[in-house]
Write an enzyme that holds these catalytic residues in place. Structure first.
Site, PDB file in Angstrom:
ATOM      1  N   ARG A   1       0.815  -1.234   0.000  1.00 22.54           N
ATOM      2  CA  ARG A   1       0.000   0.000   0.000  1.00 22.54           C
ATOM      3  C   ARG A   1       0.841   1.274   0.000  1.00 22.54           C
ATOM      4  O   ARG A   1       0.363   2.346   0.376  1.00 22.54           O
ATOM      5  CB  ARG A   1      -0.982   0.020   1.172  1.00 22.54           C
ATOM      6  CG  ARG A   1      -1.918  -1.151   1.136  1.00 22.54           C
ATOM      7  CD  ARG A   1      -3.209  -0.894   1.884  1.00 22.54           C
ATOM      8  NE  ARG A   1      -4.114  -1.990   1.628  1.00 22.54           N
ATOM      9  CZ  ARG A   1      -4.098  -3.141   2.288  1.00 22.54           C
ATOM     10  NH1 ARG A   1      -3.241  -3.329   3.263  1.00 22.54           N
ATOM     11  NH2 ARG A   1      -4.944  -4.085   1.978  1.00 22.54           N
TER      12      ARG A   1
ATOM     13  N   LYS B   1       4.052  11.700 -11.229  1.00 22.14           N
ATOM     14  CA  LYS B   1       3.242  10.867 -12.125  1.00 22.14           C
ATOM     15  C   LYS B   1       4.004   9.564 -12.310  1.00 22.14           C
ATOM     16  O   LYS B   1       5.153   9.570 -12.749  1.00 22.14           O
ATOM     17  CB  LYS B   1       3.063  11.536 -13.492  1.00 22.14           C
ATOM     18  CG  LYS B   1       1.956  12.556 -13.536  1.00 22.14           C
ATOM     19  CD  LYS B   1       1.680  12.997 -14.973  1.00 22.14           C
ATOM     20  CE  LYS B   1       0.626  14.082 -15.010  1.00 22.14           C
ATOM     21  NZ  LYS B   1       0.442  14.637 -16.369  1.00 22.14           N
TER      22      LYS B   1
ATOM     23  N   GLU C   1      12.136  19.295 -23.907  1.00 27.61           N
ATOM     24  CA  GLU C   1      11.284  19.577 -22.732  1.00 27.61           C
ATOM     25  C   GLU C   1      11.686  20.909 -22.078  1.00 27.61           C
ATOM     26  O   GLU C   1      10.848  21.625 -21.536  1.00 27.61           O
ATOM     27  CB  GLU C   1      11.358  18.434 -21.709  1.00 27.61           C
ATOM     28  CG  GLU C   1      10.874  17.074 -22.221  1.00 27.61           C
ATOM     29  CD  GLU C   1       9.354  16.948 -22.404  1.00 27.61           C
ATOM     30  OE1 GLU C   1       8.611  17.894 -22.064  1.00 27.61           O
ATOM     31  OE2 GLU C   1       8.926  15.888 -22.917  1.00 27.61           O
TER      32      GLU C   1
ATOM     33  N   LYS D   1       8.672  23.231 -12.937  1.00 33.82           N
ATOM     34  CA  LYS D   1       7.803  22.066 -12.737  1.00 33.82           C
ATOM     35  C   LYS D   1       7.336  21.991 -11.287  1.00 33.82           C
ATOM     36  O   LYS D   1       6.172  21.706 -11.008  1.00 33.82           O
ATOM     37  CB  LYS D   1       8.502  20.768 -13.164  1.00 33.82           C
ATOM     38  CG  LYS D   1       7.570  19.582 -13.028  1.00 33.82           C
ATOM     39  CD  LYS D   1       7.661  18.541 -14.095  1.00 33.82           C
ATOM     40  CE  LYS D   1       6.537  17.519 -13.915  1.00 33.82           C
ATOM     41  NZ  LYS D   1       6.692  16.324 -14.684  1.00 33.82           N
TER      42      LYS D   1
ATOM     43  N   GLU E   1      -3.424  17.638 -11.790  1.00 32.80           N
ATOM     44  CA  GLU E   1      -3.818  18.129 -13.110  1.00 32.80           C
ATOM     45  C   GLU E   1      -5.309  18.440 -13.221  1.00 32.80           C
ATOM     46  O   GLU E   1      -5.989  18.017 -14.163  1.00 32.80           O
ATOM     47  CB  GLU E   1      -3.382  17.120 -14.199  1.00 32.80           C
ATOM     48  CG  GLU E   1      -3.200  17.795 -15.549  1.00 32.80           C
ATOM     49  CD  GLU E   1      -2.487  16.918 -16.588  1.00 32.80           C
ATOM     50  OE1 GLU E   1      -1.426  16.361 -16.259  1.00 32.80           O
ATOM     51  OE2 GLU E   1      -2.993  16.831 -17.692  1.00 32.80           O
TER      52      GLU E   1
ATOM     53  N   ARG F   1      -1.688  22.245 -14.366  1.00 35.08           N
ATOM     54  CA  ARG F   1      -0.629  21.279 -14.729  1.00 35.08           C
ATOM     55  C   ARG F   1      -0.686  20.875 -16.207  1.00 35.08           C
ATOM     56  O   ARG F   1       0.321  20.476 -16.789  1.00 35.08           O
ATOM     57  CB  ARG F   1      -0.696  20.044 -13.820  1.00 35.08           C
ATOM     58  CG  ARG F   1       0.466  19.086 -14.064  1.00 35.08           C
ATOM     59  CD  ARG F   1       0.625  18.052 -12.959  1.00 35.08           C
ATOM     60  NE  ARG F   1       1.719  17.144 -13.282  1.00 35.08           N
ATOM     61  CZ  ARG F   1       2.289  16.317 -12.426  1.00 35.08           C
ATOM     62  NH1 ARG F   1       1.872  16.275 -11.177  1.00 35.08           N
ATOM     63  NH2 ARG F   1       3.278  15.527 -12.799  1.00 35.08           N
TER      64      ARG F   1
ATOM     65  N   ASN G   1       1.768  19.976 -20.905  1.00 34.08           N
ATOM     66  CA  ASN G   1       1.535  19.141 -22.086  1.00 34.08           C
ATOM     67  C   ASN G   1       1.641  19.932 -23.388  1.00 34.08           C
ATOM     68  O   ASN G   1       1.231  19.443 -24.445  1.00 34.08           O
ATOM     69  CB  ASN G   1       0.147  18.479 -22.005  1.00 34.08           C
ATOM     70  CG  ASN G   1       0.073  17.494 -20.858  1.00 34.08           C
ATOM     71  OD1 ASN G   1       1.067  16.848 -20.522  1.00 34.08           O
ATOM     72  ND2 ASN G   1      -1.090  17.398 -20.237  1.00 34.08           N
TER      73      ASN G   1
ATOM     74  N   HIS H   1       2.344  18.310 -26.722  1.00 30.59           N
ATOM     75  CA  HIS H   1       2.087  16.878 -26.549  1.00 30.59           C
ATOM     76  C   HIS H   1       0.833  16.397 -27.290  1.00 30.59           C
ATOM     77  O   HIS H   1       0.723  15.212 -27.586  1.00 30.59           O
ATOM     78  CB  HIS H   1       1.964  16.533 -25.057  1.00 30.59           C
ATOM     79  CG  HIS H   1       3.295  16.549 -24.337  1.00 30.59           C
ATOM     80  ND1 HIS H   1       4.108  17.660 -24.318  1.00 30.59           N
ATOM     81  CD2 HIS H   1       3.956  15.590 -23.626  1.00 30.59           C
ATOM     82  CE1 HIS H   1       5.202  17.391 -23.602  1.00 30.59           C
ATOM     83  NE2 HIS H   1       5.138  16.144 -23.182  1.00 30.59           N
TER      84      HIS H   1
ATOM     85  N   HIS I   1       1.963  13.395 -29.235  1.00 31.21           N
ATOM     86  CA  HIS I   1       1.495  12.029 -28.948  1.00 31.21           C
ATOM     87  C   HIS I   1       0.865  11.391 -30.174  1.00 31.21           C
ATOM     88  O   HIS I   1       1.013  10.191 -30.412  1.00 31.21           O
ATOM     89  CB  HIS I   1       0.466  12.045 -27.807  1.00 31.21           C
ATOM     90  CG  HIS I   1       1.105  12.119 -26.453  1.00 31.21           C
ATOM     91  ND1 HIS I   1       0.401  12.490 -25.331  1.00 31.21           N
ATOM     92  CD2 HIS I   1       2.369  11.875 -26.043  1.00 31.21           C
ATOM     93  CE1 HIS I   1       1.215  12.476 -24.285  1.00 31.21           C
ATOM     94  NE2 HIS I   1       2.420  12.115 -24.698  1.00 31.21           N
TER      95      HIS I   1
ATOM     96  N   HIS J   1      10.392  10.401 -27.903  1.00 26.15           N
ATOM     97  CA  HIS J   1       9.341  11.258 -27.345  1.00 26.15           C
ATOM     98  C   HIS J   1       9.659  12.752 -27.534  1.00 26.15           C
ATOM     99  O   HIS J   1       8.848  13.520 -28.049  1.00 26.15           O
ATOM    100  CB  HIS J   1       9.163  10.923 -25.862  1.00 26.15           C
ATOM    101  CG  HIS J   1       8.175  11.771 -25.144  1.00 26.15           C
ATOM    102  ND1 HIS J   1       6.826  11.716 -25.387  1.00 26.15           N
ATOM    103  CD2 HIS J   1       8.352  12.729 -24.188  1.00 26.15           C
ATOM    104  CE1 HIS J   1       6.212  12.582 -24.610  1.00 26.15           C
ATOM    105  NE2 HIS J   1       7.114  13.216 -23.870  1.00 26.15           N
TER     106      HIS J   1
END
Ligand code: NAD
Ligand code: GLY
Length: 357
Positions: free
Chosen positions: A120, A142, A184, A226, A236, A240, A244, A247, A251, A264
């Protein structure tokens, strides 16, 4: 040594950035009172940096274990998650144990995910060794793995106890991977900080030479940005999403090309340029700034344009299936000027098509 704090109440943590600090990780975590420490890595990274990290932790008095998974995005999956969990159970790691992610974003994401579900939730520390992971994936909590039906579809928000960045590790990183991190960092410049953007424009050569001063500056500044965004919106709910930028199109390019043609950061670089043009088409961004964004991407040798064989309609169909789609509406992060973006929904598909052509 530079320290950036991620402020999240009792889950706050430090990001420490310096040269030559890898062997100091054991000393730094001495006070953390862990029962055992497991280093999760892959053979590429562990063969270069494993001994230094393991010895440092042992010398600090901890019992250690290493779990090595194969190198590659395709191993960021449930099977490897299960294998790591099995090793942790076999070696009797308990609730006071800690995991150390030694590697790039793939290792960081899967280690964070395992840490969040093992008994947990146990502590984990990020020791990122790619530029992309130092400025992005190791910060902000994340975690996750890929599912055959989608990338990063399974995961948790789970913050590390510490992020330990030794920029010397970048000396062994292939140049193409360095450039992905640069993409980035350009992103942070466009979304938040015009000075960082200008710095990238004017210090290209020394940055690409990995000179410690400019490199530390751009990594620290990226982490600060960040950290600030994540502190304001960890899960998010709104802000946040600006991380992206580039992206939505990026993506779609990765999906259409089967994650094999572009790394990426390269797909994101094309996405940032094309999303800047979308913003120009929509009348939010002036042409001069759109050209500046393309110029900085080009100056680092990153791709900025879509290859001719990629079909705009196919890309749009991927965008419609993206995680970022809410109530059927695509979401774009559009620059208004360098250093400022807005989150825009409900964009006419015709404008997206124009931006892709
Ligand atoms: P990666 O982890 O695959 O690393 C790239 C390659 O570099 C690998 O072959 C790796 O073994 C090698 N490598 C790592 N460090 C090295 C070093 N110092 N010297 C030599 N080789 C080294 O790729 P990445 O770009 O670091 O991370 C990409 C992953 O990060 C993706 O899975 C992506 O989804 C994830 N990501 C997550 C977040 C987040 O917020 N969690 C954000 C961005 C990206
Ligand atoms: N890489 C985007 C985020 O962490 O939110």
């Amino acid at each position: 040594m530079q320290t950036v704090r991620v402020e999240l109440g009792e889950r706050s943590y430090d990001i420490v950035i310096d040269t030559g600090i890898l062997s100091g990780i054991g000393e730094r975590i001495k006070g953390f009172n862990f029962s055992k420490v497991a280093v999760i890595s892959n053979p590429t990274v562990f063969n270069i940096y494993g001994d230094v990290v393991i010895n440092s932790i042992k010398n600090a008095g901890f019992e250690t274990l290493n779990v090595i998974i194969p190198d590659g995005e395709e191993y960021k999956n449930f099977n490897q998650t299960y294998q790591i969990l099995t090793e942790l159970l076999k070696n009797k790691l308990d609730r006071k144990s800690c995991l150390i992610a030694l590697g790039g974003g793939v290792i960081g994401d899967i280690t964070g995910f395992v840490a969040s579900i093992y008994m947990r939730g146990i502590d984990f520390i990020q020791v990122p060794t790619t530029l992309l992971s130092q400025v992005d994936s190791s910060v902000g909590g994340k975690t996750g793995v890929n599912h055959e039906l989608g990338k990063n579809m399974i995961g948790t928000f789970y913050q590390p106890r510490l992020v330990w960045i030794d920029i010397d590790t970048l000396k062994t990183l292939p140049k193409r991977e360095i450039l992905c991190g640069i993409a980035e960092i350009i992103k942070y410049g466009v979304i938040w900080d015009e000075e960082l953007f200008e710095f990238l424009m004017h210090h290209r050569e020394s940055i690409l030479n990995l000179d410690p001063l400019p490199l530390t500056h751009i990594i620290r500044r990226s982490c600060e940005i960040k950290a600030e965004v994540v502190s304001k919106d960890e899960r998010e709910a709104g802000l946040r999403a600006i991380l992206n930028y580039g992206h939505t199109i990026g993506h779609a390019i990765e999906t259409e090309t089967g994650y094999s043609r572009f790394l990426h950061g390269e797909a994101i670089a094309i996405g940032m340029n094309r999303e800047a043009w979308l913003s120009e088409i929509m009348g939010f961004l002036n042409r001069k700034d759109a050209l500046k964004i393309k110029a900085v991407i080009d100056s680092y040798g990153l791709p900025s344009e879509l290859p001719e064989d990629l079909n705009a309609d196919k890309l749009i169909s991927h965008m419609k299936l993206d995680k970022k789609v809410e109530a059927g509406e695509m979401k774009f992060i559009l620059p208004e000027k360098i250093g400022k973006v807005k989150i825009q929904k409900g964009i006419d598909i015709e404008n997206v098509r124009k931006a892709l052509n």
